[in-house]
Design an enzyme around this catalytic site. Sequence first.
Site, mmCIF file in Angstrom:
data_model
loop_
_atom_site.group_PDB
_atom_site.id
_atom_site.type_symbol
_atom_site.label_atom_id
_atom_site.label_comp_id
_atom_site.label_asym_id
_atom_site.label_seq_id
_atom_site.Cartn_x
_atom_site.Cartn_y
_atom_site.Cartn_z
ATOM 1 N N LYS A 1 30.562 35.971 34.663
ATOM 2 C CA LYS A 1 31.204 35.798 35.968
ATOM 3 C C LYS A 1 30.299 34.957 36.865
ATOM 4 O O LYS A 1 29.145 35.321 37.112
ATOM 5 C CB LYS A 1 31.473 37.169 36.598
ATOM 6 N N ASP B 1 46.855 41.477 38.873
ATOM 7 C CA ASP B 1 45.915 40.800 37.978
ATOM 8 C C ASP B 1 44.562 41.498 37.945
ATOM 9 O O ASP B 1 43.695 41.134 37.139
ATOM 10 C CB ASP B 1 45.735 39.334 38.389
#
Length: 486
Positions: A112, A253
Site C-alpha cells: 500500500k 469496496d
Amino acid sequence: MAYFSNITTRQRYLELPDTFYSHVHPTPLRGDIRLVHVNKELAHDMGLSAAAPEEWADIGAGRALPEGMTPVAMKYTGHQFGMYNPDLGDGRGLLLWETEGPDGRVRDWHLKGAGQTPYSRFGDGRAVLRSTIREYLCGEAMHYLGIPSTRSLFLVSSTEPVRRETIETAAALVRVADTHIRFGHFEYAAHHLGPDAVKTLADHTIHHHFPDLEALPDNERYPAFFVEVIRRTARTIARWQGVGFCHGVMNSDNMSIIGDTFDYGPYAFLDDFDARYICNHTDQGGRYAYNRQPEIGFINCQFLAHALTSLINEDELRRCMREYETTYNEAFVSLMRQKLGLAQADNNDLSLVMDTFSMLHEHSIDYTRFFRGLSTLPSRGPAPVRDLFTDRQVADEWLDRYQNRLSSENRSPEDREADMRQTNPKYILRNYLAQKVIKAAQAGDDQPLADLLEVLKRPFDEQPEFEDYAALPPDWGKHMDISCSS
C-alpha cells in the site's frame, strides 16, 4: 532474493481473467528509506524471518521484487456513501503475491503506497506516514481484541514529500490478509463483465476461501456462500459495536468477502459514549456514524445480493438476507451479556443493554472505562464506575438494577470478574495515542510505535507498567478530526 528462497509462493488471484487486474510495477519511493517496524510475531506465523531488514525495506520501498513476485492492481467498483462508483480499484496498492505458512495458511501480500496505477484517477498513488501508522496500529489492535482483521507485516517511510492538507512524507506498508477480494469485486463483475464473470469470481472465491461449500450443487452452493458472507459480516460488525469501534468509511469496496475488518482510514474507538458519533469529518451526513454501522452492513449485503442475481434467484436472495438481522442480533446480545458478566440468558437482557447505552450516551461516559470498571466490581467495588459520573445517583440507580440482575446468576463473583476482564479491554487504540506515536515517528523516533504495539498485544491484561495508556484522553484528544486523506 535468497532471503525468500524457502517460501512457498502462490498467485491464486491471477487465476481470474485479466479483466480483474492490471500488471503494474511499483514506483520506487524517493529519498532516504527507513524501516519503521517489522511485525515479528506475524512474520514468524508466516514462516518468515525478520533477520534481514534491508530486504524488507527494499520491497516496501518498491525498489526490489523477489523472484516470483508478480504485482497487480486489482480492479473492483463499489458504492461510496451510497452512490455507485464504476472507477474504483487499487489506486495506490499492489497485490504482490501469496505465501504459504508452516500451518498451510495462505496469505496475500499487498503493498500500500506503491505509486500510481490505472485506477488512481487523480491520486498520486502514495500513502503517507500518518495513515500507514494508523493502519498498522489498528490491524494489530483489532487482531488482539479478537476481531477479524487484516494486519500489516512491515512499514517503511521515506523523505519523499507528498501533498495532502499539508506537505507530508511518503510511506508504504505491506498489508496481509487471507484474501483482498471485496464486495466491490462482485459489483464490478456484475455491472461490467456479465454473468459468466460473476460465476467465475464466485467459484474462485468459494474454492479458495469457502472450500467446505464446494461440493454442494449450484442451487445450494451459491446461496450457502452468500449466507456465510452475510453471517461473517454481521458477526464482525457486532464485535465492532461491542468494543466501540467506528470504521468511518463503510463503502462496499471496503467490505471483505470473508468478513475481515478492512481498509483502515478515519477510524476511532469511542471515548465519551456518543451513539451518533461520526469519526470521519468528511461524512457530513453521518452515514457511517457508530449507531448506523449495523444498518450499513445490511445495506452493503444488499449491494452484494444485487451483484449475485445471476446466480441466486430473488426469492432465495431475500431469504438469505434475513440471516443478517438474526445473526447480528444473536451475536450482539451474546457479546453484551459477556460484557455485563451474564452467563444465563434473561428475556429482559436486551432492555438492560439498550438502557445502559442510553445512560452512557446521555451522560457522556467513557465506554471502555465503564465496562472495565464494571469488570472489577467484586475486587475494587463500585468506585471505578461511579467516579465516571458527575451525577452519582444515576450510577447508583443503574448499579442497583445491575446487582438485582446478577442475583439470578449462579457463578461466583470471582469467576464472573475473571471472565469479564477477558471480555472488556483495559487498553484500546484511542486516537490521541495514535497521534502521539505519529508525531514521534515523523520526528524520526520509532520507539513510541513499538511501545504502543506491545501494549495493544495484551488489551485485557492490567499491565501496571503501562497504566498511562489506559488514561482518559486529554481534551485535545477527544473527538479528533480524522479524514479519508492518506
